[in-house]
Scaffold this motif. Structure first.
Motif, PDB file in Angstrom:
ATOM      1  N   GLY A 154       0.825  -1.208   0.000  1.00  0.00           N
ATOM      2  CA  GLY A 154       0.000   0.000   0.000  1.00  0.00           C
ATOM      3  C   GLY A 154       0.853   1.248   0.000  1.00  0.00           C
ATOM      4  O   GLY A 154       0.595   2.210  -0.730  1.00  0.00           O
ATOM      5  N   VAL A 184       2.235   1.951  -3.458  1.00  0.00           N
ATOM      6  CA  VAL A 184       1.309   2.639  -4.363  1.00  0.00           C
ATOM      7  C   VAL A 184       1.269   4.131  -4.033  1.00  0.00           C
ATOM      8  O   VAL A 184       1.287   4.985  -4.930  1.00  0.00           O
ATOM      9  N   TYR A 192      -4.395   0.369 -10.825  1.00  0.00           N
ATOM     10  CA  TYR A 192      -3.685  -0.896 -11.078  1.00  0.00           C
ATOM     11  C   TYR A 192      -2.612  -0.698 -12.160  1.00  0.00           C
ATOM     12  O   TYR A 192      -1.517  -1.247 -12.070  1.00  0.00           O
ATOM     13  N   GLU A 221     -15.652   7.033 -11.525  1.00  0.00           N
ATOM     14  CA  GLU A 221     -14.189   7.085 -11.479  1.00  0.00           C
ATOM     15  C   GLU A 221     -13.565   5.954 -10.674  1.00  0.00           C
ATOM     16  O   GLU A 221     -12.453   5.540 -10.965  1.00  0.00           O
ATOM     17  N   CYS A 222     -14.267   5.467  -9.633  1.00  0.00           N
ATOM     18  CA  CYS A 222     -13.561   4.627  -8.654  1.00  0.00           C
ATOM     19  C   CYS A 222     -13.926   3.159  -8.716  1.00  0.00           C
ATOM     20  O   CYS A 222     -13.130   2.322  -8.312  1.00  0.00           O
ATOM     21  N   ALA A 264     -16.133   1.521  -6.895  1.00  0.00           N
ATOM     22  CA  ALA A 264     -16.608   0.918  -5.641  1.00  0.00           C
ATOM     23  C   ALA A 264     -18.023   0.379  -5.777  1.00  0.00           C
ATOM     24  O   ALA A 264     -18.436  -0.504  -5.032  1.00  0.00           O
ATOM     25  N   CYS A 318     -13.577  -0.370  -0.967  1.00  0.00           N
ATOM     26  CA  CYS A 318     -13.604  -0.683  -2.404  1.00  0.00           C
ATOM     27  C   CYS A 318     -13.808  -2.169  -2.653  1.00  0.00           C
ATOM     28  O   CYS A 318     -13.981  -2.586  -3.799  1.00  0.00           O
ATOM     29  N   GLN A 373     -14.269  -4.530  -6.056  1.00  0.00           N
ATOM     30  CA  GLN A 373     -13.158  -5.372  -6.530  1.00  0.00           C
ATOM     31  C   GLN A 373     -13.633  -6.820  -6.682  1.00  0.00           C
ATOM     32  O   GLN A 373     -13.277  -7.507  -7.652  1.00  0.00           O
ATOM     33  N   LEU A 380      -9.108  -5.680 -13.665  1.00  0.00           N
ATOM     34  CA  LEU A 380      -9.562  -4.937 -12.485  1.00  0.00           C
ATOM     35  C   LEU A 380      -9.176  -3.458 -12.551  1.00  0.00           C
ATOM     36  O   LEU A 380      -9.353  -2.715 -11.580  1.00  0.00           O
ATOM     37  N   ALA A 381      -8.659  -3.025 -13.698  1.00  0.00           N
ATOM     38  CA  ALA A 381      -8.089  -1.677 -13.780  1.00  0.00           C
ATOM     39  C   ALA A 381      -9.123  -0.572 -13.592  1.00  0.00           C
ATOM     40  O   ALA A 381      -8.752   0.574 -13.353  1.00  0.00           O
ATOM     41  N   ILE A 405     -10.465   1.495  -8.305  1.00  0.00           N
ATOM     42  CA  ILE A 405      -9.411   2.144  -7.519  1.00  0.00           C
ATOM     43  C   ILE A 405      -9.418   1.598  -6.100  1.00  0.00           C
ATOM     44  O   ILE A 405     -10.476   1.351  -5.522  1.00  0.00           O
ATOM     45  N   ARG A 407      -7.667   3.071  -2.777  1.00  0.00           N
ATOM     46  CA  ARG A 407      -6.831   4.147  -2.258  1.00  0.00           C
ATOM     47  C   ARG A 407      -5.829   3.629  -1.233  1.00  0.00           C
ATOM     48  O   ARG A 407      -4.774   4.230  -1.046  1.00  0.00           O
ATOM     49  N   GLY A 422      -4.161   1.134  -1.732  1.00  0.00           N
ATOM     50  CA  GLY A 422      -3.067   0.628  -2.559  1.00  0.00           C
ATOM     51  C   GLY A 422      -2.872  -0.864  -2.444  1.00  0.00           C
ATOM     52  O   GLY A 422      -1.760  -1.380  -2.596  1.00  0.00           O
ATOM     53  N   TYR A 482      -3.543  -3.183  -4.412  1.00  0.00           N
ATOM     54  CA  TYR A 482      -3.641  -3.837  -5.722  1.00  0.00           C
ATOM     55  C   TYR A 482      -2.911  -5.180  -5.754  1.00  0.00           C
ATOM     56  O   TYR A 482      -3.413  -6.166  -6.280  1.00  0.00           O
TER      57      TYR A 482
END
Lengths: 814, 194
Positions: free
Chosen positions: A695, A698, A731, B84-85, B87, B143, B147, B170-171, B174, B176, B178, B180
């Motif tokens: 995290g 990123v 991503y 945008e996100c 969720a 999120c 996802q 999954l692009a 988002i 936040r 991080g 991923y």
């Protein structure tokens, strides 16, 4: 040391709720009779509200009432910076002026549109240097800085501002100002003298102050029942925030029930009540209207009141002796305090240099100046992480100039156990940075990859980077409570917030460890304050693992001691004759003589008094914990502990290595490989640590290459209120895989050897990535974070790096 | 310039200049919590998680609002409410779809799946949910439902993706925090579980 739980992965109890959608965030709750609040926020960056005519709005069907600043501050608004619940003197676009409640949000919005509000427009400023300049506008009514002396006005001459903008050496008498102290460590002059024949770098830099953008907007719902306030909110912390939120709302601590099972991100801006006072709006409205009130917050509103990192405009001079030792660093930072005051990021940046590089002499000067931009406050590694990408390419330039390897120059300047750092020369509790550097280099094959440095492949060129991160990572002085009923199950009361680090659960395992209990026999009691939870430190500054393993372990050891007392009294002998194992307290000499935990808990409840929290509680318990303990008293066997303060600095360190391929035609780069190593004492929860490392990675990519904070210079309107405009990493901006590891050596000042990690994990990645970009461009030092594609292209083409208006942040290119 | 201005006058000025500081009015229109003057609300039938649900839907109401505020399916999160996100991602006929960016009335013929519909009746987690638990993919979790749904959609189309394909798949979501890397670990584990 062999542990039952420490260092082992487990499934935190809230994970199932997260993957099924069952866990509830503040906006997921509803209540019979609930009405909806909407905010009127400031449309201009600096104003005074002269008049509000609400007659038409309040006469509309479905409108229940309005809340003004005068309602929440009957004695007048606080004369200070800092977010207010509501204000008639907005100092940034989007600041809440009033709230209106109606049967639904559309009606509330229509009623707000029917308000007739008269503003007096006041001068505004977006760049602290514009405010510092003589005759420049001030962000606040009382001046452009706020400190112990209240509001003051700090000004430089036009020539001084122009000279600073040009990157010239700040004059010795250049005025410093703001709420943070300057400091000098060691002999700066001697430090730079020692660098003669070595390497000296001097230059200016900027770092962007971009928003937190937590995924969950800070929505909240509140209602009052039987004199108690029930507040569904969002927070990084649980009891620490509730304790202070009671004061903001004006409700007795014992009458506030704060409910917060999960929080959709925090990153510093939801740790403390004063950074999220908007939760008081539905509480106050509900009190006024005698109805449950839901206040949903939009993404745009979250941007404006959700906070941002402080941006830097700085100058730095660093000297290295011929042997590579960083002998001196001189730092001057003008930091952007935004519209509501800010933190001490620049101070922390200088402190970080002293600790991370063990610099022989450090001077910090600065000016912390308000602007009419977003509220500034703590954001993941505030200060430490802004300076990390600035320093890293300077280290590389020094290494190249001195003929050293980039790894070696970091090893000779790294912190080890026994070292001190910062303006007070505070000892580190332990430090293993050389080990972390070598482990990262080995895992990444740093030496083996050196042949690829600056290798061309068509239009693409390879860059390698290594970076380091630091943050103070632990506190003390908090409280712990564990309970056990006649079923023998251990209930670990945790006031730690749940923002996704799982530290509320990981730290609880220290209690299970102390009592040698299987995890299946333990329950974590958390989520809402009427579960009677002890006080904790605000869950920021990467402190939770260190702080709360101390309290949980201490409370459990109190229970162990009481178990031995009870067993000795009932079975004979002295408490010292007893030990614990397999959920029994038993004699050491004859393990067959003993009691099960269930039996000893039953006996404790029969005895009462100090065994059930009805007498002899530890001295110095926090008031919040005293309330919790008083409500638990007599209900079960209690272990309770107040952790004495410790004085040394438990550091969190990280090291990152990365390889990138940068396209000289497009200015874009791809991260091919990345390894991040944590140096945070004993590893408590490997998966949780891995999550903090990836995290942070990123976030580090965002800091170094992407995230921005733009304002329209004509009207002061924010232009990056959404994810797309602020460019948070996706991503596709991050590597396909991020490899992680850890040093895993224990810290002596924590009962399980642990220290924190969340914040430095961003700094080391940002440092490594910036170094890699510089490496790919023949060592060019941008002196900036982020380094955007525009800047890279402009550099390659020989154009000024900041030539494109609004392309970078609110200082460069405007 | 007159230093005093009313909010109405300011808004008129903003509109005239073409600048828009936010989209709050769209948000509240999308929530559809009251009947706009002259509009006709309609009871429509939606297929959600395999069940037909009859619901009163305003003409301008988004699927996310209907799911959250009419049907009580709060697992679908709103992070940005403007596409945008991710969720709010749900599946519509197996295709990951931003529920904040489609009108509920356009979903009448669709098969809608939300995160609440993935568990087996006996409580067994869907392989994606199980994979995410084993990999500790979520951090803050806000999120995560999006996802999960994006990953379910990906694995239905491509049951054995490479890690690179999973990243592409999954692009649109988002995180936040991080996380991923941990979500990709979870997707790959889900593909193994099948």
């Amino acid at each position: 040391m062999a542990y039952m739980h420490i260092g082992q992965d487990f499934v935190p109890p809230d994970v199932a709720g997260k993957v099924t959608g069952r866990i509830k965030y503040a906006e997921d709750y509803t209540r019979e009779g609930m009405v909806y609040a909407r905010l009127l926020t400031s449309p201009i960056p600096h104003a005074r509200v002269l008049e509000v005519d609400d007659s038409e709005a309040l006469a509309m069907d479905g409108v229940f009432g309005i809340l003004r600043a005068g309602d929440v501050y009957p004695d007048g608004e606080p004369q200070s910076t800092g977010l207010k619940i509501l204000t008639d003197n907005p100092t940034l676009v989007g600041e809440p002026i009033l709230a209106l409640a109606a049967v639904d949000e559309k009606t509330a919005e229509s009623a707000i549109a029917a308000l007739n509000v008269t503003f007096e427009r006041l001068p505004f400023v977006l760049d602290p240097l514009d405010s510092l300049q003589e005759g420049g506008p001030n962000a606040y009514l009382g001046g452009n800085t706020f400190g112990q002396q209240g509001f003051t006005e700090a000004k430089w001459t036009t020539d001084q501002v122009a000279s600073f903008r040009a990157g010239n050496t700040p004059a010795e008498d250049l005025a410093t100002t703001g709420p943070i102290p300057t400091f000098v460590i060691g002999d700066l002059e001697a430090g730079f003298a020692a660098a003669e024949g070595g390497y000296v770098y001097e230059g200016s830099f900027t770092t962007a102050g971009y928003p937190h953008h937590s995924m969950e907007p800070r929505s909240a719902m509140a209602y009052w029942e039987d004199g108690k306030l029930y507040l569904h909110g969002t927070s990084q912390s649980l009891t620490a925030l509730a304790n202070d939120m009671a004061g903001i709302i004006g409700v007795a601590k014992e009458d506030l029930v704060f409910i917060n099972a999960a929080t959709g991100g925090g990153f510093g801006q939801r740790a403390r009540a004063n950074s999220i006072p908007s939760m008081a709006i539905p509480a106050k409205l509900s009190q006024k209207l005698n109805r449950p009130v839901m206040m949903r917050i939009t993404r745009e509103e979250e941007f404006t009141i959700g906070g941002a990192r402080q941006g830097f405009q700085g100058w730095i001079k660093v000297g290295f002796r011929p042997d590579g030792i960083m002998s001196a660093c001189d730092l001057f930072v003008v930091s952007d305090n935004g519209g509501k005051g800010g933190g001490a990021d620049a101070f922390s940046a200088a402190d970080c240099i002293s600790i991370l590089y063990q610099t022989e002499a450090v001077r910090f000067r600065g000016a912390s100046v308000g602007t009419n931009t977003a509220h500034r406050g703590a954001q993941r590694g505030p200060g430490q992480n802004q300076i990390a990408p600035i320093i890293a390419p300077i280290m590389d330039a020094a290494a190249d100039a001195l003929g050293m390897s980039r790894l070696d120059i970091r090893v000779v300047n790294s912190a080890q156990t026994g070292d001190v750092g910062g303006p007070q020369g505070t000892p580190l509790t332990s430090a293993y940075m050389p080990e972390a550097l070598r482990q990262a280099a080995d895992d990444f094959d740093w030496e083996g990859r050196q042949s690829r440095r600056r290798q061309r492949n068509g239009s693409k060129v390879t860059g390698l980077g290594i970076g380091q991160g630091y943050h103070n990572a632990g506190r003390s002085g908090q409280d712990g409570i564990v309970m056990m009923g006649a079923d023998g199950r251990l209930k670990i009361h945790s006031g730690v917030g749940n923002l996704g680090t799982y530290s509320y659960a990981a730290t609880s395992r220290a209690a299970a460890e102390a009592l040698k209990m299987p995890w299946e026999s333990c329950d974590i009691v958390t989520s809402r304050t009427d579960n009677h939870l002890p006080i904790t430190s605000p869950q920021d500054g990467s402190n939770s693992i260190f702080t709360n393993t101390r309290t949980c372990y201490g409370a459990a050891m109190d229970m162990v001691a009481k178990m031995k007392e009870i067993a000795a009294a009932d079975l004979g002998g002295e408490p010292a004759d007893y030990d614990i194992s397999e959920e029994r307290v038993h004699q050491i000499a004859d393990s067959g003589v003993g009691m099960t935990y269930a039996e000893v808990a039953q006996r404790a409840m029969e005895l009462g008094g100090r065994y059930t929290g009805e007498a002899e509680l530890p001295e110095d318990l926090h008031e919040w914990t005293q309330i919790a303990a008083s409500r638990l008293a007599g209900s079960a066997f209690m272990g309770i502990y107040h952790d004495p303060a410790h004085s040394n600095n438990p550091p969190g360190f990280t090291v990152t290595c990365t390889e990138i391929e940068l396209d000289l035609e497009t200015g874009k780069f791809e991260i091919l490989d990345m390894v991040s190593i944590g140096e945070c004492g004993t590893v408590v929860h490997p998966q949780g640590l891995k999550n903090q490392l990836v995290g942070g990675a990123v976030w580090g990519i965002g800091l170094s290459a992407l995230e921005q904070h733009l304002y329209d210079p004509q009207n002061g309107l924010p232009a990056s209120t959404g994810y797309w405009q602020s460019k948070v990493p996706t991503y596709l901006d991050t590597p396909v895989r991020i490899d992680t590891g850890w040093v895993d050596l224990p810290d002596p000042e924590n009962p399980v050897g642990a220290r924190g990690i969340g914040e430095p994990s961003q700094g080391s990645v940002s440092a490594a990535l910036t170094a890699a970009i510089s490496d790919a461009l023949d060592g060019h030092i941008f002196g900036a974070a982020p380094i955007t594609t525009d800047m890279i292209i402009n550099h390659i083409s020989g154009t000024r790096e900041d030539a494109v208006a609004l392309a970078q942040n609110n200082y460069r290119g405007v | 310039m007159n230093p005093q201005l009313t909010r109405r006058r300011f808004i008129k000025g903003v509109i005239a200049s073409g600048a828009v500081a936010g989209t709050t009015s769209l948000w509240y229109a999308a929530n559809g919590q009251s009947r706009p003057a002259g509009a006709v609300e309609r009871m429509i039938r939606l297929n959600v998680n395999g069940q037909d649900r009859t619901v009163d839907v305003a003409p301008q109401e988004t699927l996310a609002s209907t799911l959250r505020y009419k049907l009580g399916l709060t697992g679908t999160k709103l992070g940005c409410n403007r596409g945008e996100c991710g969720a709010c991602t749900v599946l519509v006929d197996d295709v990951p779809t931003y529920a904040c960016s489609v009108l509920t009335h356009s979903m009448k013929d669709g098969r809608i799946e939300t995160v609440e519909g993935l568990e087996a009746p006996d409580g067994t987690l869907h392989p994606v949910q199980q994979g995410f638990v084993e990999a500790l993919s979520p951090q803050c979790g806000y999120c995560t439902p999006g996802q999960v749904m994006a990953a379910v959609g990906l694995l239905r189309a491509n049951p054995n993706p490479t890690r690179e394909q999973a990243r592409e798949g999954l692009a649109g979501n988002i995180c936040r925090c991080g996380s991923y890397d941990s979500y990709l670990d979870g997707v790959m584990r889900a593909a193994e579980i099948g």
